[in-house]
Scaffold this motif. Sequence first.
Motif, mmCIF file in Angstrom:
data_model
loop_
_atom_site.group_PDB
_atom_site.id
_atom_site.type_symbol
_atom_site.label_atom_id
_atom_site.label_comp_id
_atom_site.label_asym_id
_atom_site.label_seq_id
_atom_site.Cartn_x
_atom_site.Cartn_y
_atom_site.Cartn_z
ATOM 1 N N ASN A 36 0.836 -1.231 -0.077
ATOM 2 C CA ASN A 36 -0.198 -0.001 -0.159
ATOM 3 C C ASN A 36 0.923 1.181 -0.065
ATOM 4 O OD1 ASN A 36 -2.507 -0.590 0.025
ATOM 5 N ND2 ASN A 36 -2.687 -1.216 2.251
ATOM 6 N N THR A 37 2.230 1.220 -0.338
ATOM 7 C CA THR A 37 3.146 2.228 -0.181
ATOM 8 C C THR A 37 3.584 2.498 -1.495
ATOM 9 O OG1 THR A 37 3.672 1.570 2.020
ATOM 10 C CG2 THR A 37 4.991 3.245 1.028
ATOM 11 N N LEU A 38 3.334 4.122 -1.863
ATOM 12 C CA LEU A 38 4.040 4.436 -3.064
ATOM 13 C C LEU A 38 5.539 4.531 -2.753
ATOM 14 C CD1 LEU A 38 1.570 7.253 -4.073
ATOM 15 C CD2 LEU A 38 1.991 5.210 -5.620
ATOM 16 N N ILE A 39 6.404 3.919 -3.892
ATOM 17 C CA ILE A 39 7.845 3.882 -3.667
ATOM 18 C C ILE A 39 8.474 4.592 -5.028
ATOM 19 C CG2 ILE A 39 7.983 2.191 -2.208
ATOM 20 C CD1 ILE A 39 8.545 0.224 -4.587
ATOM 21 N N THR A 40 9.882 4.513 -5.252
ATOM 22 C CA THR A 40 10.227 4.923 -6.262
ATOM 23 C C THR A 40 11.423 3.620 -6.489
ATOM 24 O OG1 THR A 40 12.364 5.721 -5.352
ATOM 25 C CG2 THR A 40 10.518 7.135 -5.543
ATOM 26 N N PRO A 41 11.983 3.386 -7.673
ATOM 27 C CA PRO A 41 12.845 2.646 -7.883
ATOM 28 C C PRO A 41 14.016 2.529 -7.060
ATOM 29 C CG PRO A 41 12.207 3.213 -10.017
ATOM 30 C CD PRO A 41 11.694 4.205 -8.954
ATOM 31 N N VAL A 42 14.506 3.982 -6.774
ATOM 32 C CA VAL A 42 15.648 4.179 -5.975
ATOM 33 C C VAL A 42 15.496 3.920 -4.426
ATOM 34 C CG1 VAL A 42 17.292 5.947 -5.235
ATOM 35 C CG2 VAL A 42 16.052 6.005 -7.556
ATOM 36 N N ASN A 43 14.398 3.890 -3.741
ATOM 37 C CA ASN A 43 14.024 3.883 -2.395
ATOM 38 C C ASN A 43 13.693 2.405 -1.961
ATOM 39 O OD1 ASN A 43 11.465 4.134 -2.726
ATOM 40 N ND2 ASN A 43 11.361 5.948 -1.584
ATOM 41 N N ASP A 44 13.440 1.539 -3.111
ATOM 42 C CA ASP A 44 12.789 0.414 -2.677
ATOM 43 C C ASP A 44 13.703 -0.855 -2.227
ATOM 44 O OD1 ASP A 44 11.285 -2.216 -2.665
ATOM 45 O OD2 ASP A 44 10.892 -2.278 -4.761
ATOM 46 N N LYS A 45 13.658 -1.195 -0.959
ATOM 47 C CA LYS A 45 14.690 -1.783 -0.151
ATOM 48 C C LYS A 45 14.530 -3.315 -0.424
ATOM 49 C CE LYS A 45 14.425 1.207 3.834
ATOM 50 N NZ LYS A 45 14.078 1.214 5.267
ATOM 51 N N ASP A 46 13.440 -3.867 -1.307
ATOM 52 C CA ASP A 46 13.145 -5.167 -1.412
ATOM 53 C C ASP A 46 13.607 -5.492 -2.980
ATOM 54 O OD1 ASP A 46 12.137 -5.796 0.769
ATOM 55 O OD2 ASP A 46 10.134 -5.335 0.236
ATOM 56 N N TYR A 47 14.186 -4.444 -3.820
ATOM 57 C CA TYR A 47 14.350 -4.699 -5.219
ATOM 58 C C TYR A 47 15.257 -3.637 -5.500
ATOM 59 C CZ TYR A 47 13.894 -5.844 -10.231
ATOM 60 O OH TYR A 47 14.175 -6.028 -11.618
ATOM 61 N N GLN A 48 16.681 -4.009 -5.897
ATOM 62 C CA GLN A 48 17.539 -3.159 -6.247
ATOM 63 C C GLN A 48 18.473 -3.726 -7.480
ATOM 64 O OE1 GLN A 48 18.292 0.296 -5.938
ATOM 65 N NE2 GLN A 48 16.434 0.140 -4.734
ATOM 66 N N PRO A 49 17.983 -3.757 -8.670
ATOM 67 C CA PRO A 49 18.810 -4.501 -9.513
ATOM 68 C C PRO A 49 19.807 -3.470 -9.885
ATOM 69 C CG PRO A 49 16.889 -3.410 -10.611
ATOM 70 C CD PRO A 49 16.565 -3.244 -8.989
#
Length: 571
Positions: A179-192
């Motif tokens: 339920n949380t809006l995120i960015t590709p930069v601050n997503d702790k669960d997915y950092q390719p």
Amino acid sequence: MHRLVSYAAALLLLCGSSLHAQEKKQPNIIVILADDMGYSDIGCYGSEIQTPTLDSLAESGLKFSQFYNTARCCPTRASLLTGLYPHQAGIGHMVTGNYDPNQFPGYHQDLNDRCQTIAEVLKPAGYTTYMTGKWHVCNNMSPDGTKHNWPLQRGFDHFYGTITGAGSFYDPAALCRGNTLITPVNDKDYQPESYYYTDAIGDNAVSFLQQHEEGSDDKPFFLYVAFTAAHWPMHALPEDIAKYEDLYKKGYGEIRKARFARLKELGLIDPQWEMAARAGTWKKIEHKPWEIQCMAVYAAMIDRMDQNIAKITQQLKASDELDNTLVFYMQDNGGCAEGVGRQSDKNLPEPRKPMGPDELQLSIIPAFARDGKPVRHGPENMPGPYDTYIAYGRNWANVSNTPFREYKHWVHEGGISTPLIVHWPVGIAASQNGKLVTTPSHLIDIMATCVDVAGADYPQQVAGKEITPLQGISLAPSFTGSEPQRKTPIFWEHEANGAVRDGKWKIVRYGKMGSGETQPWELHDMEADRTEQHDLASQHPEIVEKMAAQWDQWAHEANVLPWPWGNQKKK
């Protein structure tokens, strides 16, 4: 639960006496939806684009030659998720509006409380539910607004994707985890190492499957994977684009001819049908290298989607779940003729300060990339890179929709025809592998099929609200070579464009959304002329009159009318 018992018995006959099969009476279910692609855009439906994973699923499953969507992204998603016509779910048009639901119940532009999603229906039947990708069935994506119609509030246990309907593939608009809006930069669960949205959708789907295997393997799962490929903007990775850079130098006409011939060879179209008129003359195109690159990038986007579907099937194999997983693949509308980003830039702004890691991207057509560079458009800029935003245009969309008329928005065959691939090793008889199913079918049938094979109960009432009955039929009979029996016609309305399909007959008409005005009904014999080249309305006025009356009755019963356009006021 008689249906569950009878279906489980049939499943065991197909599986033999395998203990694993006996333990897995309910199948896992995966629904894969692609975005803005035409009927002939994947390999097993006539394309030159490399889609080996989808081709393999079709070869060991079923291909439907007459499966239909609703001609536009929001309505298709509403229909697919609920098993209703989109207006019955409250989304008769795009979710950018917000009309008074009491005055215009079909156009509230938010999933209503009279429908249930597949996830909401399968959870009580024991399923764990997951989604990755494009949601686009609610009218709020603000972090401060209501989230009552976000995925977790509509039956999904886990969600990674976008709430809105389009955006950069390098910095997606309204990207969300849970339920949380995120960015590709601050997503702790997915950092390719490098971010690309199609990969992110596939990688997070695999992660959810792994999570399920580790913690909930005793339960079946439902996974909805909604790719945004190949919706504009034309964004793709260089290594994928390189495969196609020389392929489209032949131009529109030659690619269409090759696809038309391939469709005939595959038995997907009748050799007697005429191809619809070509859009665009290659010899007259001024910016040929740019046009070639547009289609090369489009092809690369589809190629990369197929690579990510391969990741999902590989994970199913690794967890020994592929055999008992029912997989559907389809597309949300026909090829898109919209000209977004195809005009030359005027007064391109100066670069600005880069966005911070927590600064949300909420614009589907951003003026600046995350690093502060202005986003470029028009034929002076080759599509593909992160700081461009360009659609591939009407002429290539005409190629995507080979051999049909019209595009996304319209309800002629080019706007509503989609591949449907169904794969389920223990549920589809081996004798049916690779077979074509010619029965006309529709998105409303997917929910009905899921409820059937899962042995789920579709509710009549939820929280004191009457739930609209399912509108589709189960496609499960086709899994054993029988023909699903539909008792009613199939109906369409989008932007006052209307259609009815009843057996071999189809009536279709153009509409004018702003006023609700409509053109006369055309009549086409789908067995003799599915490409809609010969209007038989004047020869069979009695058929037109009968089917038009059917449409009118449906339109009133299904909340298609009244239309909220013209001088009507929004809420």
